[in-house]
Design an enzyme around this catalytic site. Sequence first.
Site, PDB file in Angstrom:
ATOM      1  N   HIS A 144     -13.392  95.806 -34.345  1.00 46.88           N
ATOM      2  CA  HIS A 144     -13.587  96.935 -33.434  1.00 46.88           C
ATOM      3  C   HIS A 144     -13.202  98.267 -34.070  1.00 46.88           C
ATOM      4  O   HIS A 144     -13.574  99.333 -33.563  1.00 46.88           O
ATOM      5  CB  HIS A 144     -12.834  96.709 -32.115  1.00 46.88           C
ATOM      6  N   ASP A 164     -12.495  89.153 -34.248  1.00 50.73           N
ATOM      7  CA  ASP A 164     -12.226  90.590 -34.388  1.00 50.73           C
ATOM      8  C   ASP A 164     -11.678  90.924 -35.777  1.00 50.73           C
ATOM      9  O   ASP A 164     -10.799  91.759 -35.927  1.00 50.73           O
ATOM     10  CB  ASP A 164     -11.252  91.069 -33.314  1.00 50.73           C
ATOM     11  N   GLY A 182      -4.437 102.960 -32.930  1.00 54.59           N
ATOM     12  CA  GLY A 182      -4.393 103.313 -34.348  1.00 54.59           C
ATOM     13  C   GLY A 182      -3.719 102.245 -35.182  1.00 54.59           C
ATOM     14  O   GLY A 182      -3.927 102.166 -36.388  1.00 54.59           O
ATOM     15  N   ASN A 183      -2.904 101.399 -34.532  1.00 56.25           N
ATOM     16  CA  ASN A 183      -2.272 100.270 -35.225  1.00 56.25           C
ATOM     17  C   ASN A 183      -3.253  99.125 -35.462  1.00 56.25           C
ATOM     18  O   ASN A 183      -2.990  98.238 -36.281  1.00 56.25           O
ATOM     19  CB  ASN A 183      -1.087  99.716 -34.430  1.00 56.25           C
ATOM     20  N   SER A 184      -4.362  99.111 -34.725  1.00 52.85           N
ATOM     21  CA  SER A 184      -5.325  98.015 -34.845  1.00 52.85           C
ATOM     22  C   SER A 184      -5.768  97.846 -36.297  1.00 52.85           C
ATOM     23  O   SER A 184      -6.149  98.816 -36.952  1.00 52.85           O
ATOM     24  CB  SER A 184      -6.552  98.284 -33.976  1.00 52.85           C
ATOM     25  N   LEU A 190     -13.772  69.594 -33.316  1.00 48.42           N
ATOM     26  CA  LEU A 190     -13.551  68.157 -33.142  1.00 48.42           C
ATOM     27  C   LEU A 190     -14.753  67.494 -32.486  1.00 48.42           C
ATOM     28  O   LEU A 190     -15.089  66.350 -32.795  1.00 48.42           O
ATOM     29  CB  LEU A 190     -12.307  67.911 -32.290  1.00 48.42           C
ATOM     30  N   GLY A 191     -15.383  68.209 -31.553  1.00 49.47           N
ATOM     31  CA  GLY A 191     -16.491  67.624 -30.789  1.00 49.47           C
ATOM     32  C   GLY A 191     -16.024  67.041 -29.476  1.00 49.47           C
ATOM     33  O   GLY A 191     -16.488  65.969 -29.065  1.00 49.47           O
TER      34      GLY A 191
END
Length: 462
Positions: free
Chosen positions: A116, A146, A220-222, A277-278
Amino acid sequence: MKQTFRLFLVALFAGAVTLGGYKFFEKKDYISFEPQKTSNFIPTSFSAAAAEMNTDFTDAAEKTVHAVVHVKNMSVSTQPTNIFEYFQGGGQPRARVGSGSGVIISPDGYIVTNNHVIANATNLEVTLNNNKTYTAKLIGTDPNTDIALVKIDGNEEFPFIPFGDSNNVKIGEWVLAVGNPFNLTSTVTAGIISAKARDLNQFDGNPQSFIQTDAAVNRGNSGGALVNTRGELIGINTAITSETGSYVGYSFAVPSNNARKVIEDILEYGNVQRGILGIQVGNINPQIVEKYGINDTEGVFVGGIEKGSGADKAGIKEGDIIKQLDGYKVSKFADLSGYLGSKRPNDVVEVTILRNGKERKVSVTLVKLETFSIDDLGLEVKNTTPEELRERGLKNGVTVTRALTPEIAQYKLEGIIITQINDETVNDIDDVKRIMTQRNYRSPIKMTFMDTAGKINSFIFR
């Protein structure tokens, strides 16, 4: 004269008594609040806190602050200026600038950040802690986790942060969040691991699990770094939960094992390879407890098995409870999805299951999860196995795995098999991609499908 002298003596005596009484009471009052000097008792809570606060963060901060960068995202969007442009397209170009953080993970300039942070960018600019600025190139992204990978080029070796093992982090362990909140470069905050495998479905529909910390993280830390006291990268700061948009006590990071696997897949395959795993996950409720005689409240309940999957071949059955993966405890679905998020198709995982009150271990070979998001329909679909098609009496179709919007989620379409789109046969997700790419975007979409009760239906999406 004598009378005056007697009055002076009386006044002097009264003053002495008053002053003596004041000093007597003042001394007793002071002593009553003085700690007992003979006692050597020290509360254990104070001792533990003092020991913890002796942790030195300076070395970890020095190792990491120069490897966290400021990422500036410049994009151009078109804004309609009249009613005709609104319906027919076009308008006035408008420049937009966003910013976030990124972490240099190799000396040759590869940087991991959040998807993002760089979404829709026409130009990416990266500024290092020494104020040098570089133009960055986008290598690849994975919106599901992300995570995005970008690269800068230079004549020198860049400072970088080595990966740590996020599976080994412990609740209560000290961590540092390093980033660029509010355009303030090179900001370091400290906190502890508050929780592991935190499920954020209730916040944004993201199915993966996160590391939760109380280290202050703001806008802003993202894309910035979550590091341990050894200066190792254990997470990529991604989200906060807040009614104000600013930090209020909790923040969330993508575990470093998952982020590392995503960027390695991007570099090797160009996309993310997901191993599953299914199984179909069920909720432990009173009806399930009565049906299967379950006494445990922790673990992942197997509500169904996908035919031909690794779980099917390994002998896992409906009603089993998954307790461990490769020795790591599984208390809830977020534990399972978080651990599998660091694995690839064909990896072998040792699964500890509980069946009829007895634990057993089976080895499961993960199968590849192939999905496609039909954004215009608000649905995610996956390829349907031949065994599943035979079981439903169908020759072709893709299975809906989840809804992408709250509006579509209310129809509960998970598990239906789409056989046609716009009257064209759908065999796999490649057919879905082709049909959706070639269609006239102004035309309605007709979706033909078999519901979970075995009935054929059609929806028209306008």
